[in-house]
Design a protein around this motif. Structure first.
Motif, PDB file in Angstrom:
ATOM      1  N   ARG A 184       0.739  -1.109  -0.024  1.00 40.37           N
ATOM      2  CA  ARG A 184      -0.066   0.007   0.027  1.00 40.37           C
ATOM      3  C   ARG A 184       0.958   1.200  -0.008  1.00 40.37           C
ATOM      4  O   ARG A 184       1.592   1.580   1.184  1.00 40.37           O
ATOM      5  CB  ARG A 184      -0.940  -0.232   1.305  1.00 40.37           C
ATOM      6  CG  ARG A 184      -2.138   1.303   1.092  1.00 40.37           C
ATOM      7  CD  ARG A 184      -2.974   1.132   2.363  1.00 40.37           C
ATOM      8  NE  ARG A 184      -3.911   0.000   2.322  1.00 40.37           N
ATOM      9  CZ  ARG A 184      -4.658  -0.111   3.404  1.00 40.37           C
ATOM     10  NH1 ARG A 184      -4.947   0.966   4.148  1.00 40.37           N
ATOM     11  NH2 ARG A 184      -5.457  -1.094   3.351  1.00 40.37           N
ATOM     12  N   ASP A 373      -2.739   5.446   8.000  1.00 43.09           N
ATOM     13  CA  ASP A 373      -2.326   4.186   7.353  1.00 43.09           C
ATOM     14  C   ASP A 373      -0.888   3.926   7.426  1.00 43.09           C
ATOM     15  O   ASP A 373      -0.579   2.593   7.656  1.00 43.09           O
ATOM     16  CB  ASP A 373      -2.554   4.243   5.666  1.00 43.09           C
ATOM     17  CG  ASP A 373      -3.983   4.341   5.143  1.00 43.09           C
ATOM     18  OD1 ASP A 373      -4.795   3.744   6.181  1.00 43.09           O
ATOM     19  OD2 ASP A 373      -4.386   4.633   4.087  1.00 43.09           O
ATOM     20  N   ARG A 442     -10.342   5.085  -2.492  1.00 39.29           N
ATOM     21  CA  ARG A 442      -9.640   3.953  -2.865  1.00 39.29           C
ATOM     22  C   ARG A 442      -8.752   3.947  -4.292  1.00 39.29           C
ATOM     23  O   ARG A 442      -9.610   4.415  -5.261  1.00 39.29           O
ATOM     24  CB  ARG A 442     -10.201   2.446  -2.769  1.00 39.29           C
ATOM     25  CG  ARG A 442     -11.078   2.330  -1.476  1.00 39.29           C
ATOM     26  CD  ARG A 442     -10.244   2.265  -0.391  1.00 39.29           C
ATOM     27  NE  ARG A 442     -10.952   2.074   0.836  1.00 39.29           N
ATOM     28  CZ  ARG A 442     -10.563   1.785   2.078  1.00 39.29           C
ATOM     29  NH1 ARG A 442      -9.271   2.333   2.333  1.00 39.29           N
ATOM     30  NH2 ARG A 442     -11.256   1.750   3.043  1.00 39.29           N
ATOM     31  N   VAL A 446      -9.055  -1.635  -6.421  1.00 39.07           N
ATOM     32  CA  VAL A 446      -9.330  -1.799  -5.140  1.00 39.07           C
ATOM     33  C   VAL A 446     -10.598  -2.212  -4.489  1.00 39.07           C
ATOM     34  O   VAL A 446     -11.599  -1.039  -4.586  1.00 39.07           O
ATOM     35  CB  VAL A 446      -8.501  -0.830  -3.969  1.00 39.07           C
ATOM     36  CG1 VAL A 446      -8.931  -1.196  -2.598  1.00 39.07           C
ATOM     37  CG2 VAL A 446      -7.202  -1.085  -4.383  1.00 39.07           C
ATOM     38  N   LEU A 448     -12.963  -3.350  -0.869  1.00 38.29           N
ATOM     39  CA  LEU A 448     -12.757  -3.842   0.093  1.00 38.29           C
ATOM     40  C   LEU A 448     -14.194  -4.092   0.882  1.00 38.29           C
ATOM     41  O   LEU A 448     -15.113  -3.327   0.626  1.00 38.29           O
ATOM     42  CB  LEU A 448     -12.023  -2.695   1.172  1.00 38.29           C
ATOM     43  CG  LEU A 448     -10.816  -2.356   0.764  1.00 38.29           C
ATOM     44  CD1 LEU A 448     -10.130  -1.523   1.928  1.00 38.29           C
ATOM     45  CD2 LEU A 448      -9.860  -3.680   0.636  1.00 38.29           C
ATOM     46  N   ASP A 451     -15.755  -1.688   3.009  1.00 41.84           N
ATOM     47  CA  ASP A 451     -16.456  -0.618   2.297  1.00 41.84           C
ATOM     48  C   ASP A 451     -17.876  -0.804   1.970  1.00 41.84           C
ATOM     49  O   ASP A 451     -18.767  -0.064   2.124  1.00 41.84           O
ATOM     50  CB  ASP A 451     -15.760  -0.158   1.045  1.00 41.84           C
ATOM     51  CG  ASP A 451     -14.518   0.665   1.519  1.00 41.84           C
ATOM     52  OD1 ASP A 451     -14.273   0.947   2.635  1.00 41.84           O
ATOM     53  OD2 ASP A 451     -13.562   0.689   0.640  1.00 41.84           O
ATOM     54  N   ASP A 662      -5.106  -5.766  -0.811  1.00 37.00           N
ATOM     55  CA  ASP A 662      -6.355  -4.835  -1.257  1.00 37.00           C
ATOM     56  C   ASP A 662      -6.991  -5.016  -2.517  1.00 37.00           C
ATOM     57  O   ASP A 662      -8.168  -4.731  -2.469  1.00 37.00           O
ATOM     58  CB  ASP A 662      -5.805  -3.188  -1.015  1.00 37.00           C
ATOM     59  CG  ASP A 662      -5.408  -2.678   0.306  1.00 37.00           C
ATOM     60  OD1 ASP A 662      -5.637  -3.438   1.144  1.00 37.00           O
ATOM     61  OD2 ASP A 662      -4.574  -2.051   0.090  1.00 37.00           O
ATOM     62  N   ARG A 663      -6.308  -5.622  -3.111  1.00 37.55           N
ATOM     63  CA  ARG A 663      -6.842  -6.177  -4.498  1.00 37.55           C
ATOM     64  C   ARG A 663      -7.480  -7.459  -4.791  1.00 37.55           C
ATOM     65  O   ARG A 663      -7.757  -7.956  -5.808  1.00 37.55           O
ATOM     66  CB  ARG A 663      -5.703  -5.928  -5.627  1.00 37.55           C
ATOM     67  CG  ARG A 663      -5.347  -4.390  -5.768  1.00 37.55           C
ATOM     68  CD  ARG A 663      -4.234  -4.291  -6.678  1.00 37.55           C
ATOM     69  NE  ARG A 663      -3.893  -2.603  -6.579  1.00 37.55           N
ATOM     70  CZ  ARG A 663      -4.541  -1.834  -7.273  1.00 37.55           C
ATOM     71  NH1 ARG A 663      -5.699  -2.163  -8.086  1.00 37.55           N
ATOM     72  NH2 ARG A 663      -4.287  -0.415  -7.255  1.00 37.55           N
TER      73      ARG A 663
END
Length: 775
Positions: A184, A373, A442, A446, A448, A451, A662-663
Motif C-alpha cells: 500500500r 495508514d 480507494r 481496489v 474492500l 467498504d 487490497d486487490r
C-alpha cells in the motif's frame, strides 16, 4: 500509465536492499542486485551472491519460492554498473550517508537510459539533499521509496516526490509497487523521517522514558501500552527487541540531525546508560543475546523468561502483571482515567504521541488518512493516531491538553465536537485540514468488504458467517467466527447461500478480511461434543460439511476462493472445492488434521488425489498420485506462500495469485465473472486406487520413519487410517471408486480417529498450548 517496469536494479545488498530485490523477484520480475567489490577474495560479486544465498536460508523467508531466487542476477558496482541501462527502475539501498549516495547518483546519471526511475530507500535523508547538484533530467526521474523491514512482509511503502519529479515517474513506480510488489503506497512529504518513523520513533522514546520516570516494570508498560492501545502483543519494549535495540540510537541520531529546532522529539533525547550497556554487551534484541526480554537456559535444560529491571539494569524472572480492569482494556478513556501510575503512563504516552501526530498534519502528509495508514502498516498499530483520537474523543483530548497548559494542535481546534472520520451515505469520510470532509478514495481496482458493509446489509447472516452482494451479480461468503473457524453455522449458511446465489446472482466468491482466511474446524466445539460423547452430532457435522462443500463444487455457478493468511484444515478444503483459487501471495495453506490425530473430513482427500492424478507430468497409474497425496497430507505440509501452495498442488497451475491484499476481492470477483460466461459445473471424478497393495507399500515406509524416530507410534496409526482412504478401502486395484464412496471412507476414518483417546489428547494439548502433542 507510461512504459511498464520490466526489470529492476537494486544497488546495495544489505538486509533492506536484498529484501527489496527478493520481493521484485517474488513478483516474477527480473532484478539485478549490485554491491561493492569485497576487499578480500577472488569473487568480485561475492557480497551480492552471499546476500542471495543467505536469503535462501533465512526464516521467515524473503523469497516466496526457490524459483523466485533464480530471477536475481548478481554483480558489483565496479564491473556491472553500466547494466543499469537495462533497467526501468533503479533502487538505491546503500549506507545512510549522504556523500556515498550522492557519489553513486553521479555515476548512475551517466549510464542510465533517459526516462529511467531512480529511487532511494533512505529512511531519514530529505529528498532535496539527495539530488543536490544533479541535473534537471536526473531530478525528473528521482523519488524516495521507503520500504519497511522485512520488505516481503511489511505492507507499507512511503513514496516521496519533489516538485521536480515527473508525475508519470512517480505514478509508474507507485503503481508497480502497489500491483506487482503488493504494497500500500502512502504519499509522504519530504520531511525528516517521513511519516511512520517520525511518529514511531517519537512514540517509542516517549513510552520508554515514561516507563522509567514512573518506575514501571516493563511488563506493566507493555500491558498498558500494548493491546488496549491497539499495539501488537509485543507491546513497546517487546517491539524494540523485535526491531533491534541498537537501531534506536541510530534512528535518534539520524532524526536529530535533520529535524527542525524546537521539534518535540528533542525533548525525548536523554542519556541512556542502560541501553548503551545492553548494546555493548550484545543484548540487541531478538537478533542478539536478548534485549529487554530474554530467555535463559538453566542447567536442567529448561528455559526461563527474563525481563530487565529498568531501575537496576539487572535481569529477573518475567512477571505477569495483574489484569487490567475490563473497562480499561476496551475503552481508552477508562484506560487514561485509571488511578496511580497505570493511568498516568497511559496518558503520558497517548497525550504526547497523539498531539505530536496531530501537530504534524501538513508537514509529513497532506491528510489524516495517510498518517493513519502509515502507522497501521508500518508499525502494525490496529488504529492510526486520528482513529485513536476518535476513540478517546477529540474534544475531551483537546480539553485535557488545554487544562494542562499544553499546546492544542490546530487540527484539534478545527475538529471541535466532531469526529475525524464519519460515515455518510454509506461512504467513509475524513476531516481535511481546511475543516470540511472528503471521501476516502480507494485506488482503481481496489474493492474492500469493509467498504461494502458501510452501504449495505448482508443477504444472509448468522453467528459465524455472512453473505454479501459485492456488485455485478457476485456474492461474497464471509466467515466471521473467531479465527474464522468453520462450524455448523458456517455450513448452514453455505446451504442457504447456494439456492439464493443460483436464483439471483452470477457467481460466488469466498473471502474475508480477517488476519487469516480460516484456521479450520472449530476444535473447541468438537472437543466439547467429544467430552459429552455426542458422536452422532460429530458424524452429522462431518457429513453435512462434506455435502455443503460438494454442493459448492457442483453448484450451477462458478465459485472462486480468495484466501489470505492461514487456510488450514477445513479452510484449505473449502478452497480445494472451488472452481478457481485467487490467493493472496501470503497464503499459508495446508491439510493439518494429522497433527491432532485426525484425517481430513470434508472431502480434502479426494480433492488432493484428483489434483495429483491430473497434474502435468505426473506418471500414469495409481501409485504416483497416491504417494504424493499421502506424503502431503500425512506430514501436514503447509505452504509458506501462495507460490509454494501451487508447488504442493493445493493450487492448480491455472489458479492465480494477487500480490496486494487490497486487490484480492476485486481480482477474485473479476475471475468469477470471467468463469460465469457459459459456466458448466465440473464432472464428478472417479478414482482407480491402489487397494491393499498400495497400503502395504505405504505401511513399510511409515515403519521406516518410526524406526528412525521421525514418526511416533500414534502417527503410524493415523497414517494407516489415511492410507485406507487414499487406497480405496477394500477396493481392489481393478475397481473404480466413486467420489461418494471415498467420502464414506473419509467419514468412517474420521470417526475412528475422533473416538480414539490418543486423538483426544492431541486436540486438548493443541487447545491448551497451541503446539502439537507427539504421542
Amino acid at each position: 500509465m507510461d512504459a511498464p517496469i520490466r526489470k529492476v536494479c537494486v544497488i546495495g545488498a544489505g538486509t533492506m536492499g536484498a529484501g527489496i530485490a527478493a520481493q521484485v523477484a517474488n513478483a516474477g520480475v527480473p532484478v539485478l542486485l549490485l554491491d561493492i567489490v569485497p576487499s578480500q577474495g577472488a569473487d568480485r560479486d561475492a557480497i551480492a551472491k552471499g546476500a542471495v544465498a543467505k536469503m535462501l536460508k533465512t526464516e521467515p523467508a524473503p523469497f516466496m519460492s526457490k524459483a523466485a531466487a533464480k530471477l536475481v542476477e548478481t554483480g558489483n558496482i565496479e564491473d556491472h554498473l553500466d547494466r543499469v541501462a537495462e533497467c526501468d527502475w533503479i533502487v538505491e539501498a546503500v549506507i545512510e550517508r549522504l556523500d556515498v549516495k550522492q557519489a553513486l547518483y553521479a555515476r548512475i546519471e551517466t549510464l542510465m537510459r533517459p526516462g529511467t526511475a531512480v529511487s532511494s530507500n533512505t529512511s531519514t535523508i530529505p529528498l532535496a539533499n539527495l539530488v543536490d547538484g544533479r541535473s534537471d533530467t536526473f531530478k525528473r526521474g528521482f523519488l524516495i521509496t521507503h520500504f519497511f523491514n522485512p520488505p516481503r512482509y511489511m505492507r507499507l511503502v512511503e513514496v516521496v516526490t519533489a516538485p521536480d519529479t515527473a508525475p508519470e515517474i512517480g505514478d509508474r513506480v507507485s503503481d508497480f509497487t502497489d500491483r506487482a510488489l503488493g504494497k500500500r503506497v502512502v504519499r509522504a512529504k519530504d520531511s525528516p523521517g517521513f511519516i511512520a518513523n517520525r511518529i514511531g520513533t517519537y512514540w517509542l522514546a516517549v513510552a520508554i522514558n515514561s516507563a522509567m520516570d514512573l518506575g514501571l516494570d516493563i511488563e506493566v508498560a507493555d500491558q498498558i501500552g500494548g493491546r488496549p492501545m491497539g499495539v501488537p502483543k509485543t507491546g513497546i519494549f517487546g517491539l524494540v527487541d523485535l526491531v533491534g535495540v541498537d537501531l534506536m540510537p541510530l534512528l535518534s541520531k539520524s532524526l536529530a540531525s535533520t529535524l527542525p529546532a524546537g521539534d518535540a522529539y528533542f525533548d525525548t533525547i536523554r542519556p541512556m546508560a542502560l541501553v548503551d550497556r545492553m548494546i555493548a554487551e550484545g543484548f540487541t534484541g531478538r537478533k542478539g543475546k536478548g534485549g529487554f526480554y530474554r530467555l535463559e537456559k538453566g542447567a536442567d535444560g529448561q528455559r526461563t523468561k527474563l525481563a530487565i529491571d529498568l531501575a537496576t539494569g539487572e535481569y529477573r524472572p518475567q512477571r505477569k502483571p495483574a489484569p487490567l480492569p475490563k473497562a480499561a482494556e476496551m475503552d481508552l478513556a477508562a484506560l487514561i482515567a485509571m488511578p496511580g501510575a497505570s493511568g498516568a503512563y497511559a496518558w503520558s504516552v497517548l497525550g504526547a504521541v497523539l498531539s505530536y501526530a496531530a501537530s504534524l498534519l501538513g508537514t509529513i502528509a497532506d491528510d489524516i488518512v495517510a498518517i493513519d495508514d502509515a502507522m497501521k502498516l508500518g508499525y502494525n498499530w490496529k488504529y492510526g493516531p486520528f482513529e485513536l483520537l476518535d476513540r478517546l474523543g477529540g474534544r475531551q483530548f483537546a480539553d485535557r491538553l488545554r487544562a494542562e497548559g499544553r499546546l492544542v494542535p490546530p487540527i484539534l481546534e478545527t475538529l471541535g465536537d466532531r469526529r475525524f472520520y464519519q460515515i455518510e451515505d454509506g461512504r467513509r469520510r475524513y476531516l481535511t485540514a481546511a475543516g470540511d470532509y472528503a471521501e476516502v478514495v480507494r485506488p482503481n481496482g481496489v474493492l474492500l468488504l469493509e467498504d461494502v458493509k458501510l452501504a449495505a446489509e448482508p443477504l444472509l447472516r448468522n453467528g459465524s458467517a455472512a453473505l454479501w452482494d459485492v456488485g455485478d451479480g457476485v456474492a461474497c461468503l464471509e466467515f466471521t467466527s473467531k479465527m474464522n473457524a468453520l462450524d455448523e453455522q458456517v455450513i448452514q449458511l453455505i446451504q442457504k447461500a447456494i439456492p439464493l446465489v443460483q436464483s439471483r446472482m452470477k457467481a460466488l466468491v469466498i473471502y474475508n478480511e480477517g488476519s487469516n482466511f480460516s484456521a479450520g474446524a472449530n476444535l473447541g466445539l468438537a472437543m466439547f461434543a467429544v467430552n459429552i460423547a455426542a458422536w452422532g452430532e460429530v458424524e452429522r457435522l462431518i457429513a453435512s460439511g462434506q455435502a455443503a462443500f460438494k454442493a459448492l463444487k457442483y453448484a450451477p455457478f462458478p465459485v472462486v476462493a480468495a484466501p489470505a493468511g492461514m487456510a488450514l484444515g477445513g479452510g484449505c478444503e473449502i478452497c480445494l472445492h472451488a472452481d478457481a483459487i485467487q490467493a493472496h501471495a501470503e497464503t499459508y495453506m495446508g491439510l493439518v488434521e494429522t497433527g491432532v490425530g485426525l484425517v481430513p473430513g470434508w472431502g480434502g482427500n479426494g480433492e488432493m488425489l484428483d489434483r495429483f492424478a491430473s497434474a502435468p507430468g505426473m506418471p500414469k497409474g495409481p501409485m504416483p498420485a497416491l504417494g504424493r497425496a499421502f506424503e502431503t497430507i500425512s506430514t501436514a505440509q503447509v505452504s509458506k506462500s501462495a507460490a509454494k501452495a501451487r508447488e504442493l498442488m493445493f493450487m492448480r497451475p491455472a489458479d492465480r495469485i494477487t500480490m496486494n491484499r487490497d486487490r484480492l476481492l476485486a481480482d477474485a470477483k473479476s475471475r468469477a465473472l470471467a468463469l460465469a460466461d457459459g459456466y458448466l459445473p465440473p464432472e464428478k471424478p472417479v478414482f482407480r486406487l491402489a487397494g491393499e497393495s498400495g497400503r502395504t507399500g505405504i505401511a513399510g515406509a511409515v515403519r521406516d520413519f518410526r524406526a528412525k524416530g521421525i514418526a511416533t507410534p500414534y502417527d503410524e496409526v493415523v497414517a494407516e487410517r489415511l492410507a485406507f482412504i487414499l487406497t480405496g478401502g477394500e477396493a481392489d486395484l481393478v475397481d473404480v471408486v466413486s467420489e461418494d464412496a471415498l467420502l464414506k471412507l473419509e467419514r468412517e476414518a474420521f470417526m475412528s480417529s475422533v473416538r480414539d483417546g490418543r486423538t483426544q489428547a492431541r486436540i486438548e494439548h493443541m487447545l491448551d498450548t497451541g503446539r502439537p502433542l507427539r504421542n
